[in-house]
Motif scaffolding. Structure first.
Motif, PDB file in Angstrom:
ATOM      1  N   ALA A 265      41.790  51.108  51.971  1.00  0.00           N
ATOM      2  CA  ALA A 265      42.700  51.157  50.846  1.00  0.00           C
ATOM      3  C   ALA A 265      43.039  49.656  50.722  1.00  0.00           C
ATOM      4  O   ALA A 265      43.603  49.019  51.277  1.00  0.00           O
ATOM      5  CB  ALA A 265      43.674  51.742  50.866  1.00  0.00           C
ATOM      6  N   VAL A 266      42.968  49.026  49.415  1.00  0.00           N
ATOM      7  CA  VAL A 266      43.110  47.699  49.164  1.00  0.00           C
ATOM      8  C   VAL A 266      44.045  47.844  47.802  1.00  0.00           C
ATOM      9  O   VAL A 266      43.967  48.356  46.821  1.00  0.00           O
ATOM     10  CB  VAL A 266      42.149  46.986  48.767  1.00  0.00           C
ATOM     11  CG1 VAL A 266      42.444  45.345  48.235  1.00  0.00           C
ATOM     12  CG2 VAL A 266      41.090  46.760  50.078  1.00  0.00           C
ATOM     13  N   GLY A 267      45.123  46.907  47.895  1.00  0.00           N
ATOM     14  CA  GLY A 267      46.258  47.003  46.749  1.00  0.00           C
ATOM     15  C   GLY A 267      46.188  45.676  45.963  1.00  0.00           C
ATOM     16  O   GLY A 267      45.116  44.922  46.118  1.00  0.00           O
ATOM     17  N   VAL A 268      47.228  45.294  45.464  1.00  0.00           N
ATOM     18  CA  VAL A 268      47.363  43.984  45.014  1.00  0.00           C
ATOM     19  C   VAL A 268      47.872  43.170  45.765  1.00  0.00           C
ATOM     20  O   VAL A 268      48.567  43.145  46.693  1.00  0.00           O
ATOM     21  CB  VAL A 268      48.518  44.002  43.967  1.00  0.00           C
ATOM     22  CG1 VAL A 268      48.710  42.567  43.165  1.00  0.00           C
ATOM     23  CG2 VAL A 268      48.015  44.930  42.645  1.00  0.00           C
ATOM     24  N   PRO A 269      47.239  41.845  46.080  1.00  0.00           N
ATOM     25  CA  PRO A 269      47.769  40.672  47.169  1.00  0.00           C
ATOM     26  C   PRO A 269      49.112  40.191  46.738  1.00  0.00           C
ATOM     27  O   PRO A 269      49.371  40.257  45.517  1.00  0.00           O
ATOM     28  CB  PRO A 269      46.485  39.741  46.879  1.00  0.00           C
ATOM     29  CG  PRO A 269      46.197  39.754  45.257  1.00  0.00           C
ATOM     30  CD  PRO A 269      46.041  41.298  45.024  1.00  0.00           C
ATOM     31  N   PRO A 270      49.525  39.668  47.742  1.00  0.00           N
ATOM     32  CA  PRO A 270      51.187  39.247  47.608  1.00  0.00           C
ATOM     33  C   PRO A 270      50.791  37.977  46.509  1.00  0.00           C
ATOM     34  O   PRO A 270      50.431  36.956  47.076  1.00  0.00           O
ATOM     35  CB  PRO A 270      51.568  38.987  48.961  1.00  0.00           C
ATOM     36  CG  PRO A 270      50.071  38.616  49.804  1.00  0.00           C
ATOM     37  CD  PRO A 270      49.229  39.498  49.199  1.00  0.00           C
ATOM     38  N   LEU A 271      51.556  38.005  45.492  1.00  0.00           N
ATOM     39  CA  LEU A 271      51.734  36.997  44.540  1.00  0.00           C
ATOM     40  C   LEU A 271      53.160  36.850  44.078  1.00  0.00           C
ATOM     41  O   LEU A 271      53.817  37.936  43.839  1.00  0.00           O
ATOM     42  CB  LEU A 271      50.799  37.344  43.335  1.00  0.00           C
ATOM     43  CG  LEU A 271      48.936  37.191  43.635  1.00  0.00           C
ATOM     44  CD1 LEU A 271      48.379  37.747  42.501  1.00  0.00           C
ATOM     45  CD2 LEU A 271      48.835  35.813  44.090  1.00  0.00           C
ATOM     46  N   PRO A 272      53.534  35.608  43.799  1.00  0.00           N
ATOM     47  CA  PRO A 272      54.808  35.382  43.133  1.00  0.00           C
ATOM     48  C   PRO A 272      55.093  36.142  41.745  1.00  0.00           C
ATOM     49  O   PRO A 272      55.963  36.833  41.315  1.00  0.00           O
ATOM     50  CB  PRO A 272      54.905  34.064  42.618  1.00  0.00           C
ATOM     51  CG  PRO A 272      53.753  33.248  43.659  1.00  0.00           C
ATOM     52  CD  PRO A 272      52.833  34.294  43.686  1.00  0.00           C
ATOM     53  N   VAL A 273      54.023  36.795  41.052  1.00  0.00           N
ATOM     54  CA  VAL A 273      54.265  37.391  39.809  1.00  0.00           C
ATOM     55  C   VAL A 273      54.695  38.674  39.996  1.00  0.00           C
ATOM     56  O   VAL A 273      55.247  39.608  39.206  1.00  0.00           O
ATOM     57  CB  VAL A 273      52.829  37.308  39.073  1.00  0.00           C
ATOM     58  CG1 VAL A 273      51.693  38.177  39.670  1.00  0.00           C
ATOM     59  CG2 VAL A 273      53.150  37.857  37.526  1.00  0.00           C
ATOM     60  N   LEU A 274      54.564  39.276  41.361  1.00  0.00           N
ATOM     61  CA  LEU A 274      55.053  40.560  41.401  1.00  0.00           C
ATOM     62  C   LEU A 274      56.604  40.524  41.323  1.00  0.00           C
ATOM     63  O   LEU A 274      57.053  41.976  41.101  1.00  0.00           O
ATOM     64  CB  LEU A 274      54.658  40.978  42.990  1.00  0.00           C
ATOM     65  CG  LEU A 274      53.232  41.422  43.178  1.00  0.00           C
ATOM     66  CD1 LEU A 274      52.877  41.393  44.758  1.00  0.00           C
ATOM     67  CD2 LEU A 274      52.817  42.735  42.525  1.00  0.00           C
ATOM     68  N   GLU A 275      57.200  39.705  41.565  1.00  0.00           N
ATOM     69  CA  GLU A 275      58.703  39.788  41.652  1.00  0.00           C
ATOM     70  C   GLU A 275      59.128  39.943  40.223  1.00  0.00           C
ATOM     71  O   GLU A 275      60.376  40.164  39.907  1.00  0.00           O
ATOM     72  CB  GLU A 275      59.160  38.269  42.148  1.00  0.00           C
ATOM     73  CG  GLU A 275      58.649  38.173  43.633  1.00  0.00           C
ATOM     74  CD  GLU A 275      59.364  37.021  43.983  1.00  0.00           C
ATOM     75  OE1 GLU A 275      60.201  36.263  43.568  1.00  0.00           O
ATOM     76  OE2 GLU A 275      59.006  36.665  45.461  1.00  0.00           O
ATOM     77  N   THR A 276      58.430  39.522  39.049  1.00  0.00           N
ATOM     78  CA  THR A 276      58.584  39.479  37.469  1.00  0.00           C
ATOM     79  C   THR A 276      58.123  40.600  36.648  1.00  0.00           C
ATOM     80  O   THR A 276      58.714  40.749  35.813  1.00  0.00           O
ATOM     81  CB  THR A 276      58.650  37.925  37.032  1.00  0.00           C
ATOM     82  OG1 THR A 276      57.325  37.635  37.062  1.00  0.00           O
ATOM     83  CG2 THR A 276      59.460  36.923  37.986  1.00  0.00           C
ATOM     84  N   ALA A 277      56.698  40.757  37.225  1.00  0.00           N
ATOM     85  CA  ALA A 277      55.998  41.788  36.017  1.00  0.00           C
ATOM     86  C   ALA A 277      56.541  43.091  36.147  1.00  0.00           C
ATOM     87  O   ALA A 277      57.119  43.620  37.202  1.00  0.00           O
ATOM     88  CB  ALA A 277      54.625  41.671  36.590  1.00  0.00           C
ATOM     89  N   PRO A 278      56.915  43.766  35.118  1.00  0.00           N
ATOM     90  CA  PRO A 278      57.463  45.032  34.728  1.00  0.00           C
ATOM     91  C   PRO A 278      56.409  45.998  35.680  1.00  0.00           C
ATOM     92  O   PRO A 278      55.218  45.855  35.492  1.00  0.00           O
ATOM     93  CB  PRO A 278      57.400  45.466  33.396  1.00  0.00           C
ATOM     94  CG  PRO A 278      57.399  43.895  32.756  1.00  0.00           C
ATOM     95  CD  PRO A 278      56.680  43.208  33.768  1.00  0.00           C
ATOM     96  N   ASN A 279      56.948  47.038  36.186  1.00  0.00           N
ATOM     97  CA  ASN A 279      56.348  48.067  37.098  1.00  0.00           C
ATOM     98  C   ASN A 279      55.439  47.635  38.102  1.00  0.00           C
ATOM     99  O   ASN A 279      54.554  48.207  38.644  1.00  0.00           O
ATOM    100  CB  ASN A 279      55.248  48.838  35.966  1.00  0.00           C
ATOM    101  CG  ASN A 279      55.889  49.534  34.624  1.00  0.00           C
ATOM    102  OD1 ASN A 279      57.066  49.887  35.091  1.00  0.00           O
ATOM    103  ND2 ASN A 279      55.578  49.469  33.478  1.00  0.00           N
ATOM    104  N   ALA A 280      55.672  46.242  38.389  1.00  0.00           N
ATOM    105  CA  ALA A 280      54.834  45.876  39.600  1.00  0.00           C
ATOM    106  C   ALA A 280      55.012  46.473  40.924  1.00  0.00           C
ATOM    107  O   ALA A 280      55.856  46.847  41.237  1.00  0.00           O
ATOM    108  CB  ALA A 280      55.161  44.319  39.714  1.00  0.00           C
ATOM    109  N   THR A 281      53.834  46.697  41.590  1.00  0.00           N
ATOM    110  CA  THR A 281      54.029  47.308  42.888  1.00  0.00           C
ATOM    111  C   THR A 281      52.418  46.637  43.629  1.00  0.00           C
ATOM    112  O   THR A 281      51.528  46.608  42.974  1.00  0.00           O
ATOM    113  CB  THR A 281      53.784  48.897  42.879  1.00  0.00           C
ATOM    114  OG1 THR A 281      53.539  49.283  44.097  1.00  0.00           O
ATOM    115  CG2 THR A 281      52.902  49.345  41.816  1.00  0.00           C
TER     116      THR A 281
ATOM    117  N   GLY B 213      38.333  50.823  48.647  1.00  0.00           N
ATOM    118  CA  GLY B 213      38.936  51.862  47.435  1.00  0.00           C
ATOM    119  C   GLY B 213      40.240  51.122  46.867  1.00  0.00           C
ATOM    120  O   GLY B 213      41.058  50.670  47.820  1.00  0.00           O
ATOM    121  N   SER B 214      40.355  50.818  45.611  1.00  0.00           N
ATOM    122  CA  SER B 214      41.589  50.254  44.837  1.00  0.00           C
ATOM    123  C   SER B 214      41.800  51.036  43.716  1.00  0.00           C
ATOM    124  O   SER B 214      41.010  52.033  43.242  1.00  0.00           O
ATOM    125  CB  SER B 214      41.367  48.909  44.740  1.00  0.00           C
ATOM    126  OG  SER B 214      42.529  48.087  44.308  1.00  0.00           O
TER     127      SER B 214
END
Length: 241
Positions: free
Chosen positions: A171-187, A137-138
């Motif tokens: 439960a699966v989310g977003v994998p760890p990526l550098p873009v998580l540090e800059t994208a608005p609302n990233a989680t 589930g994601s």
């Protein structure tokens, strides 16, 4: 535009070779991207996630919408063009899927009631031996805008995850990526896009119905990552039969 190579390819865990285990046919597994939305932006997000899922060999991917059983759908003008033409999800579709990626607008920190109503239709699966146990589930969402409130997207995504855990899903989310540090609302709980459009802190918009490049990268990676895990669980189960 979509990345030339799957964004999350390097995140896929290596599989150990199975000595003496013939694979004469491709193992097909089903991924369903299921959304409720009246907005084309969230539908575009669903389609980008589906493209990420299709990057995994053997994935049979479908994009389905949840019907509005609360207010009805007589007023087609309330929906962006083309949304009502999408195939409608049923409980049977969920049962037949190996990986389900749900999407809904965040309404004042909550999952949209139309999606909650659909979840109520799946309650029988919980009381009938946890029929969804072991499925992936994601989730993804859209946040902000008049009538929807501001913020609360992580609460909405965690509500999805709570549903998954109640049914014994993984439960699966977003994998760890550098873009998580800059994208608005990233989680890490799931891809989140803003309900507003135009140029902003996210930078130039792509041609994909004005999703930002960062949103596209997160969505594609999430779809691929959920599909990778779904494939591994499905293939391992097939090998044990």
């Amino acid at each position: 535009s979509l990345p030339a190579r799957p964004v999350g390819a390097s995140l896929a865990p290596r599989r150990l070779a199975r000595v003496g285990s013939p694979r004469s046919r491709l193992m097909v597994f089903r991924v369903s991207v299921v959304f409720f939305s009246k907005s084309a932006r969230l539908v575009t997000l669903a389609n980008v996630i589906a493209e990420g899922a299709r990057a995994v060999e053997g994935a049979d991917v479908r994009v389905l919408r949840v019907r509005d059983t609360i207010r009805g759908e007589d007023d087609a003008s309330a929906y962006d063009r083309g949304i009502l033409d999408c195939a409608v999800a049923t409980p049977e579709d969920i049962l037949e899927s190996d990986c389900i990626i749900f999407g809904s607008p965040t309404r004042h920190g909550r999952v949209a009631p139309e999606m909650s109503a659909f979840f109520d239709r799946l309650a029988a699966f919980h009381s009938n031996g946890c029929a969804l146990k072991g499925k992936i589930g994601s989730s993804f969402t859209e946040v902000g805008g008049a009538g929807q409130g501001y913020g609360g997207h992580e609460i909405c995504l965690m509500t999805f995850h709570s549903f998954f855990l109640q049914h014994g899903m993984i439960a699966v989310g977003v994998p760890p990526l550098p873009v998580l540090e800059t994208a608005p609302n990233a989680t890490v709980f799931g891809t989140t896009i803003s309900a507003t459009t135009g140029r902003g802190a996210a930078g130039p918009m792509s041609r994909i119905r004005e999703l930002s490049e960062e949103e596209v990268k997160l969505a594609y990676a999430q779809g691929e990552w959920a599909s990778v895990i779904g494939k591994q669980l499905h293939d391992d189960g097939e090998m044990l039969e």
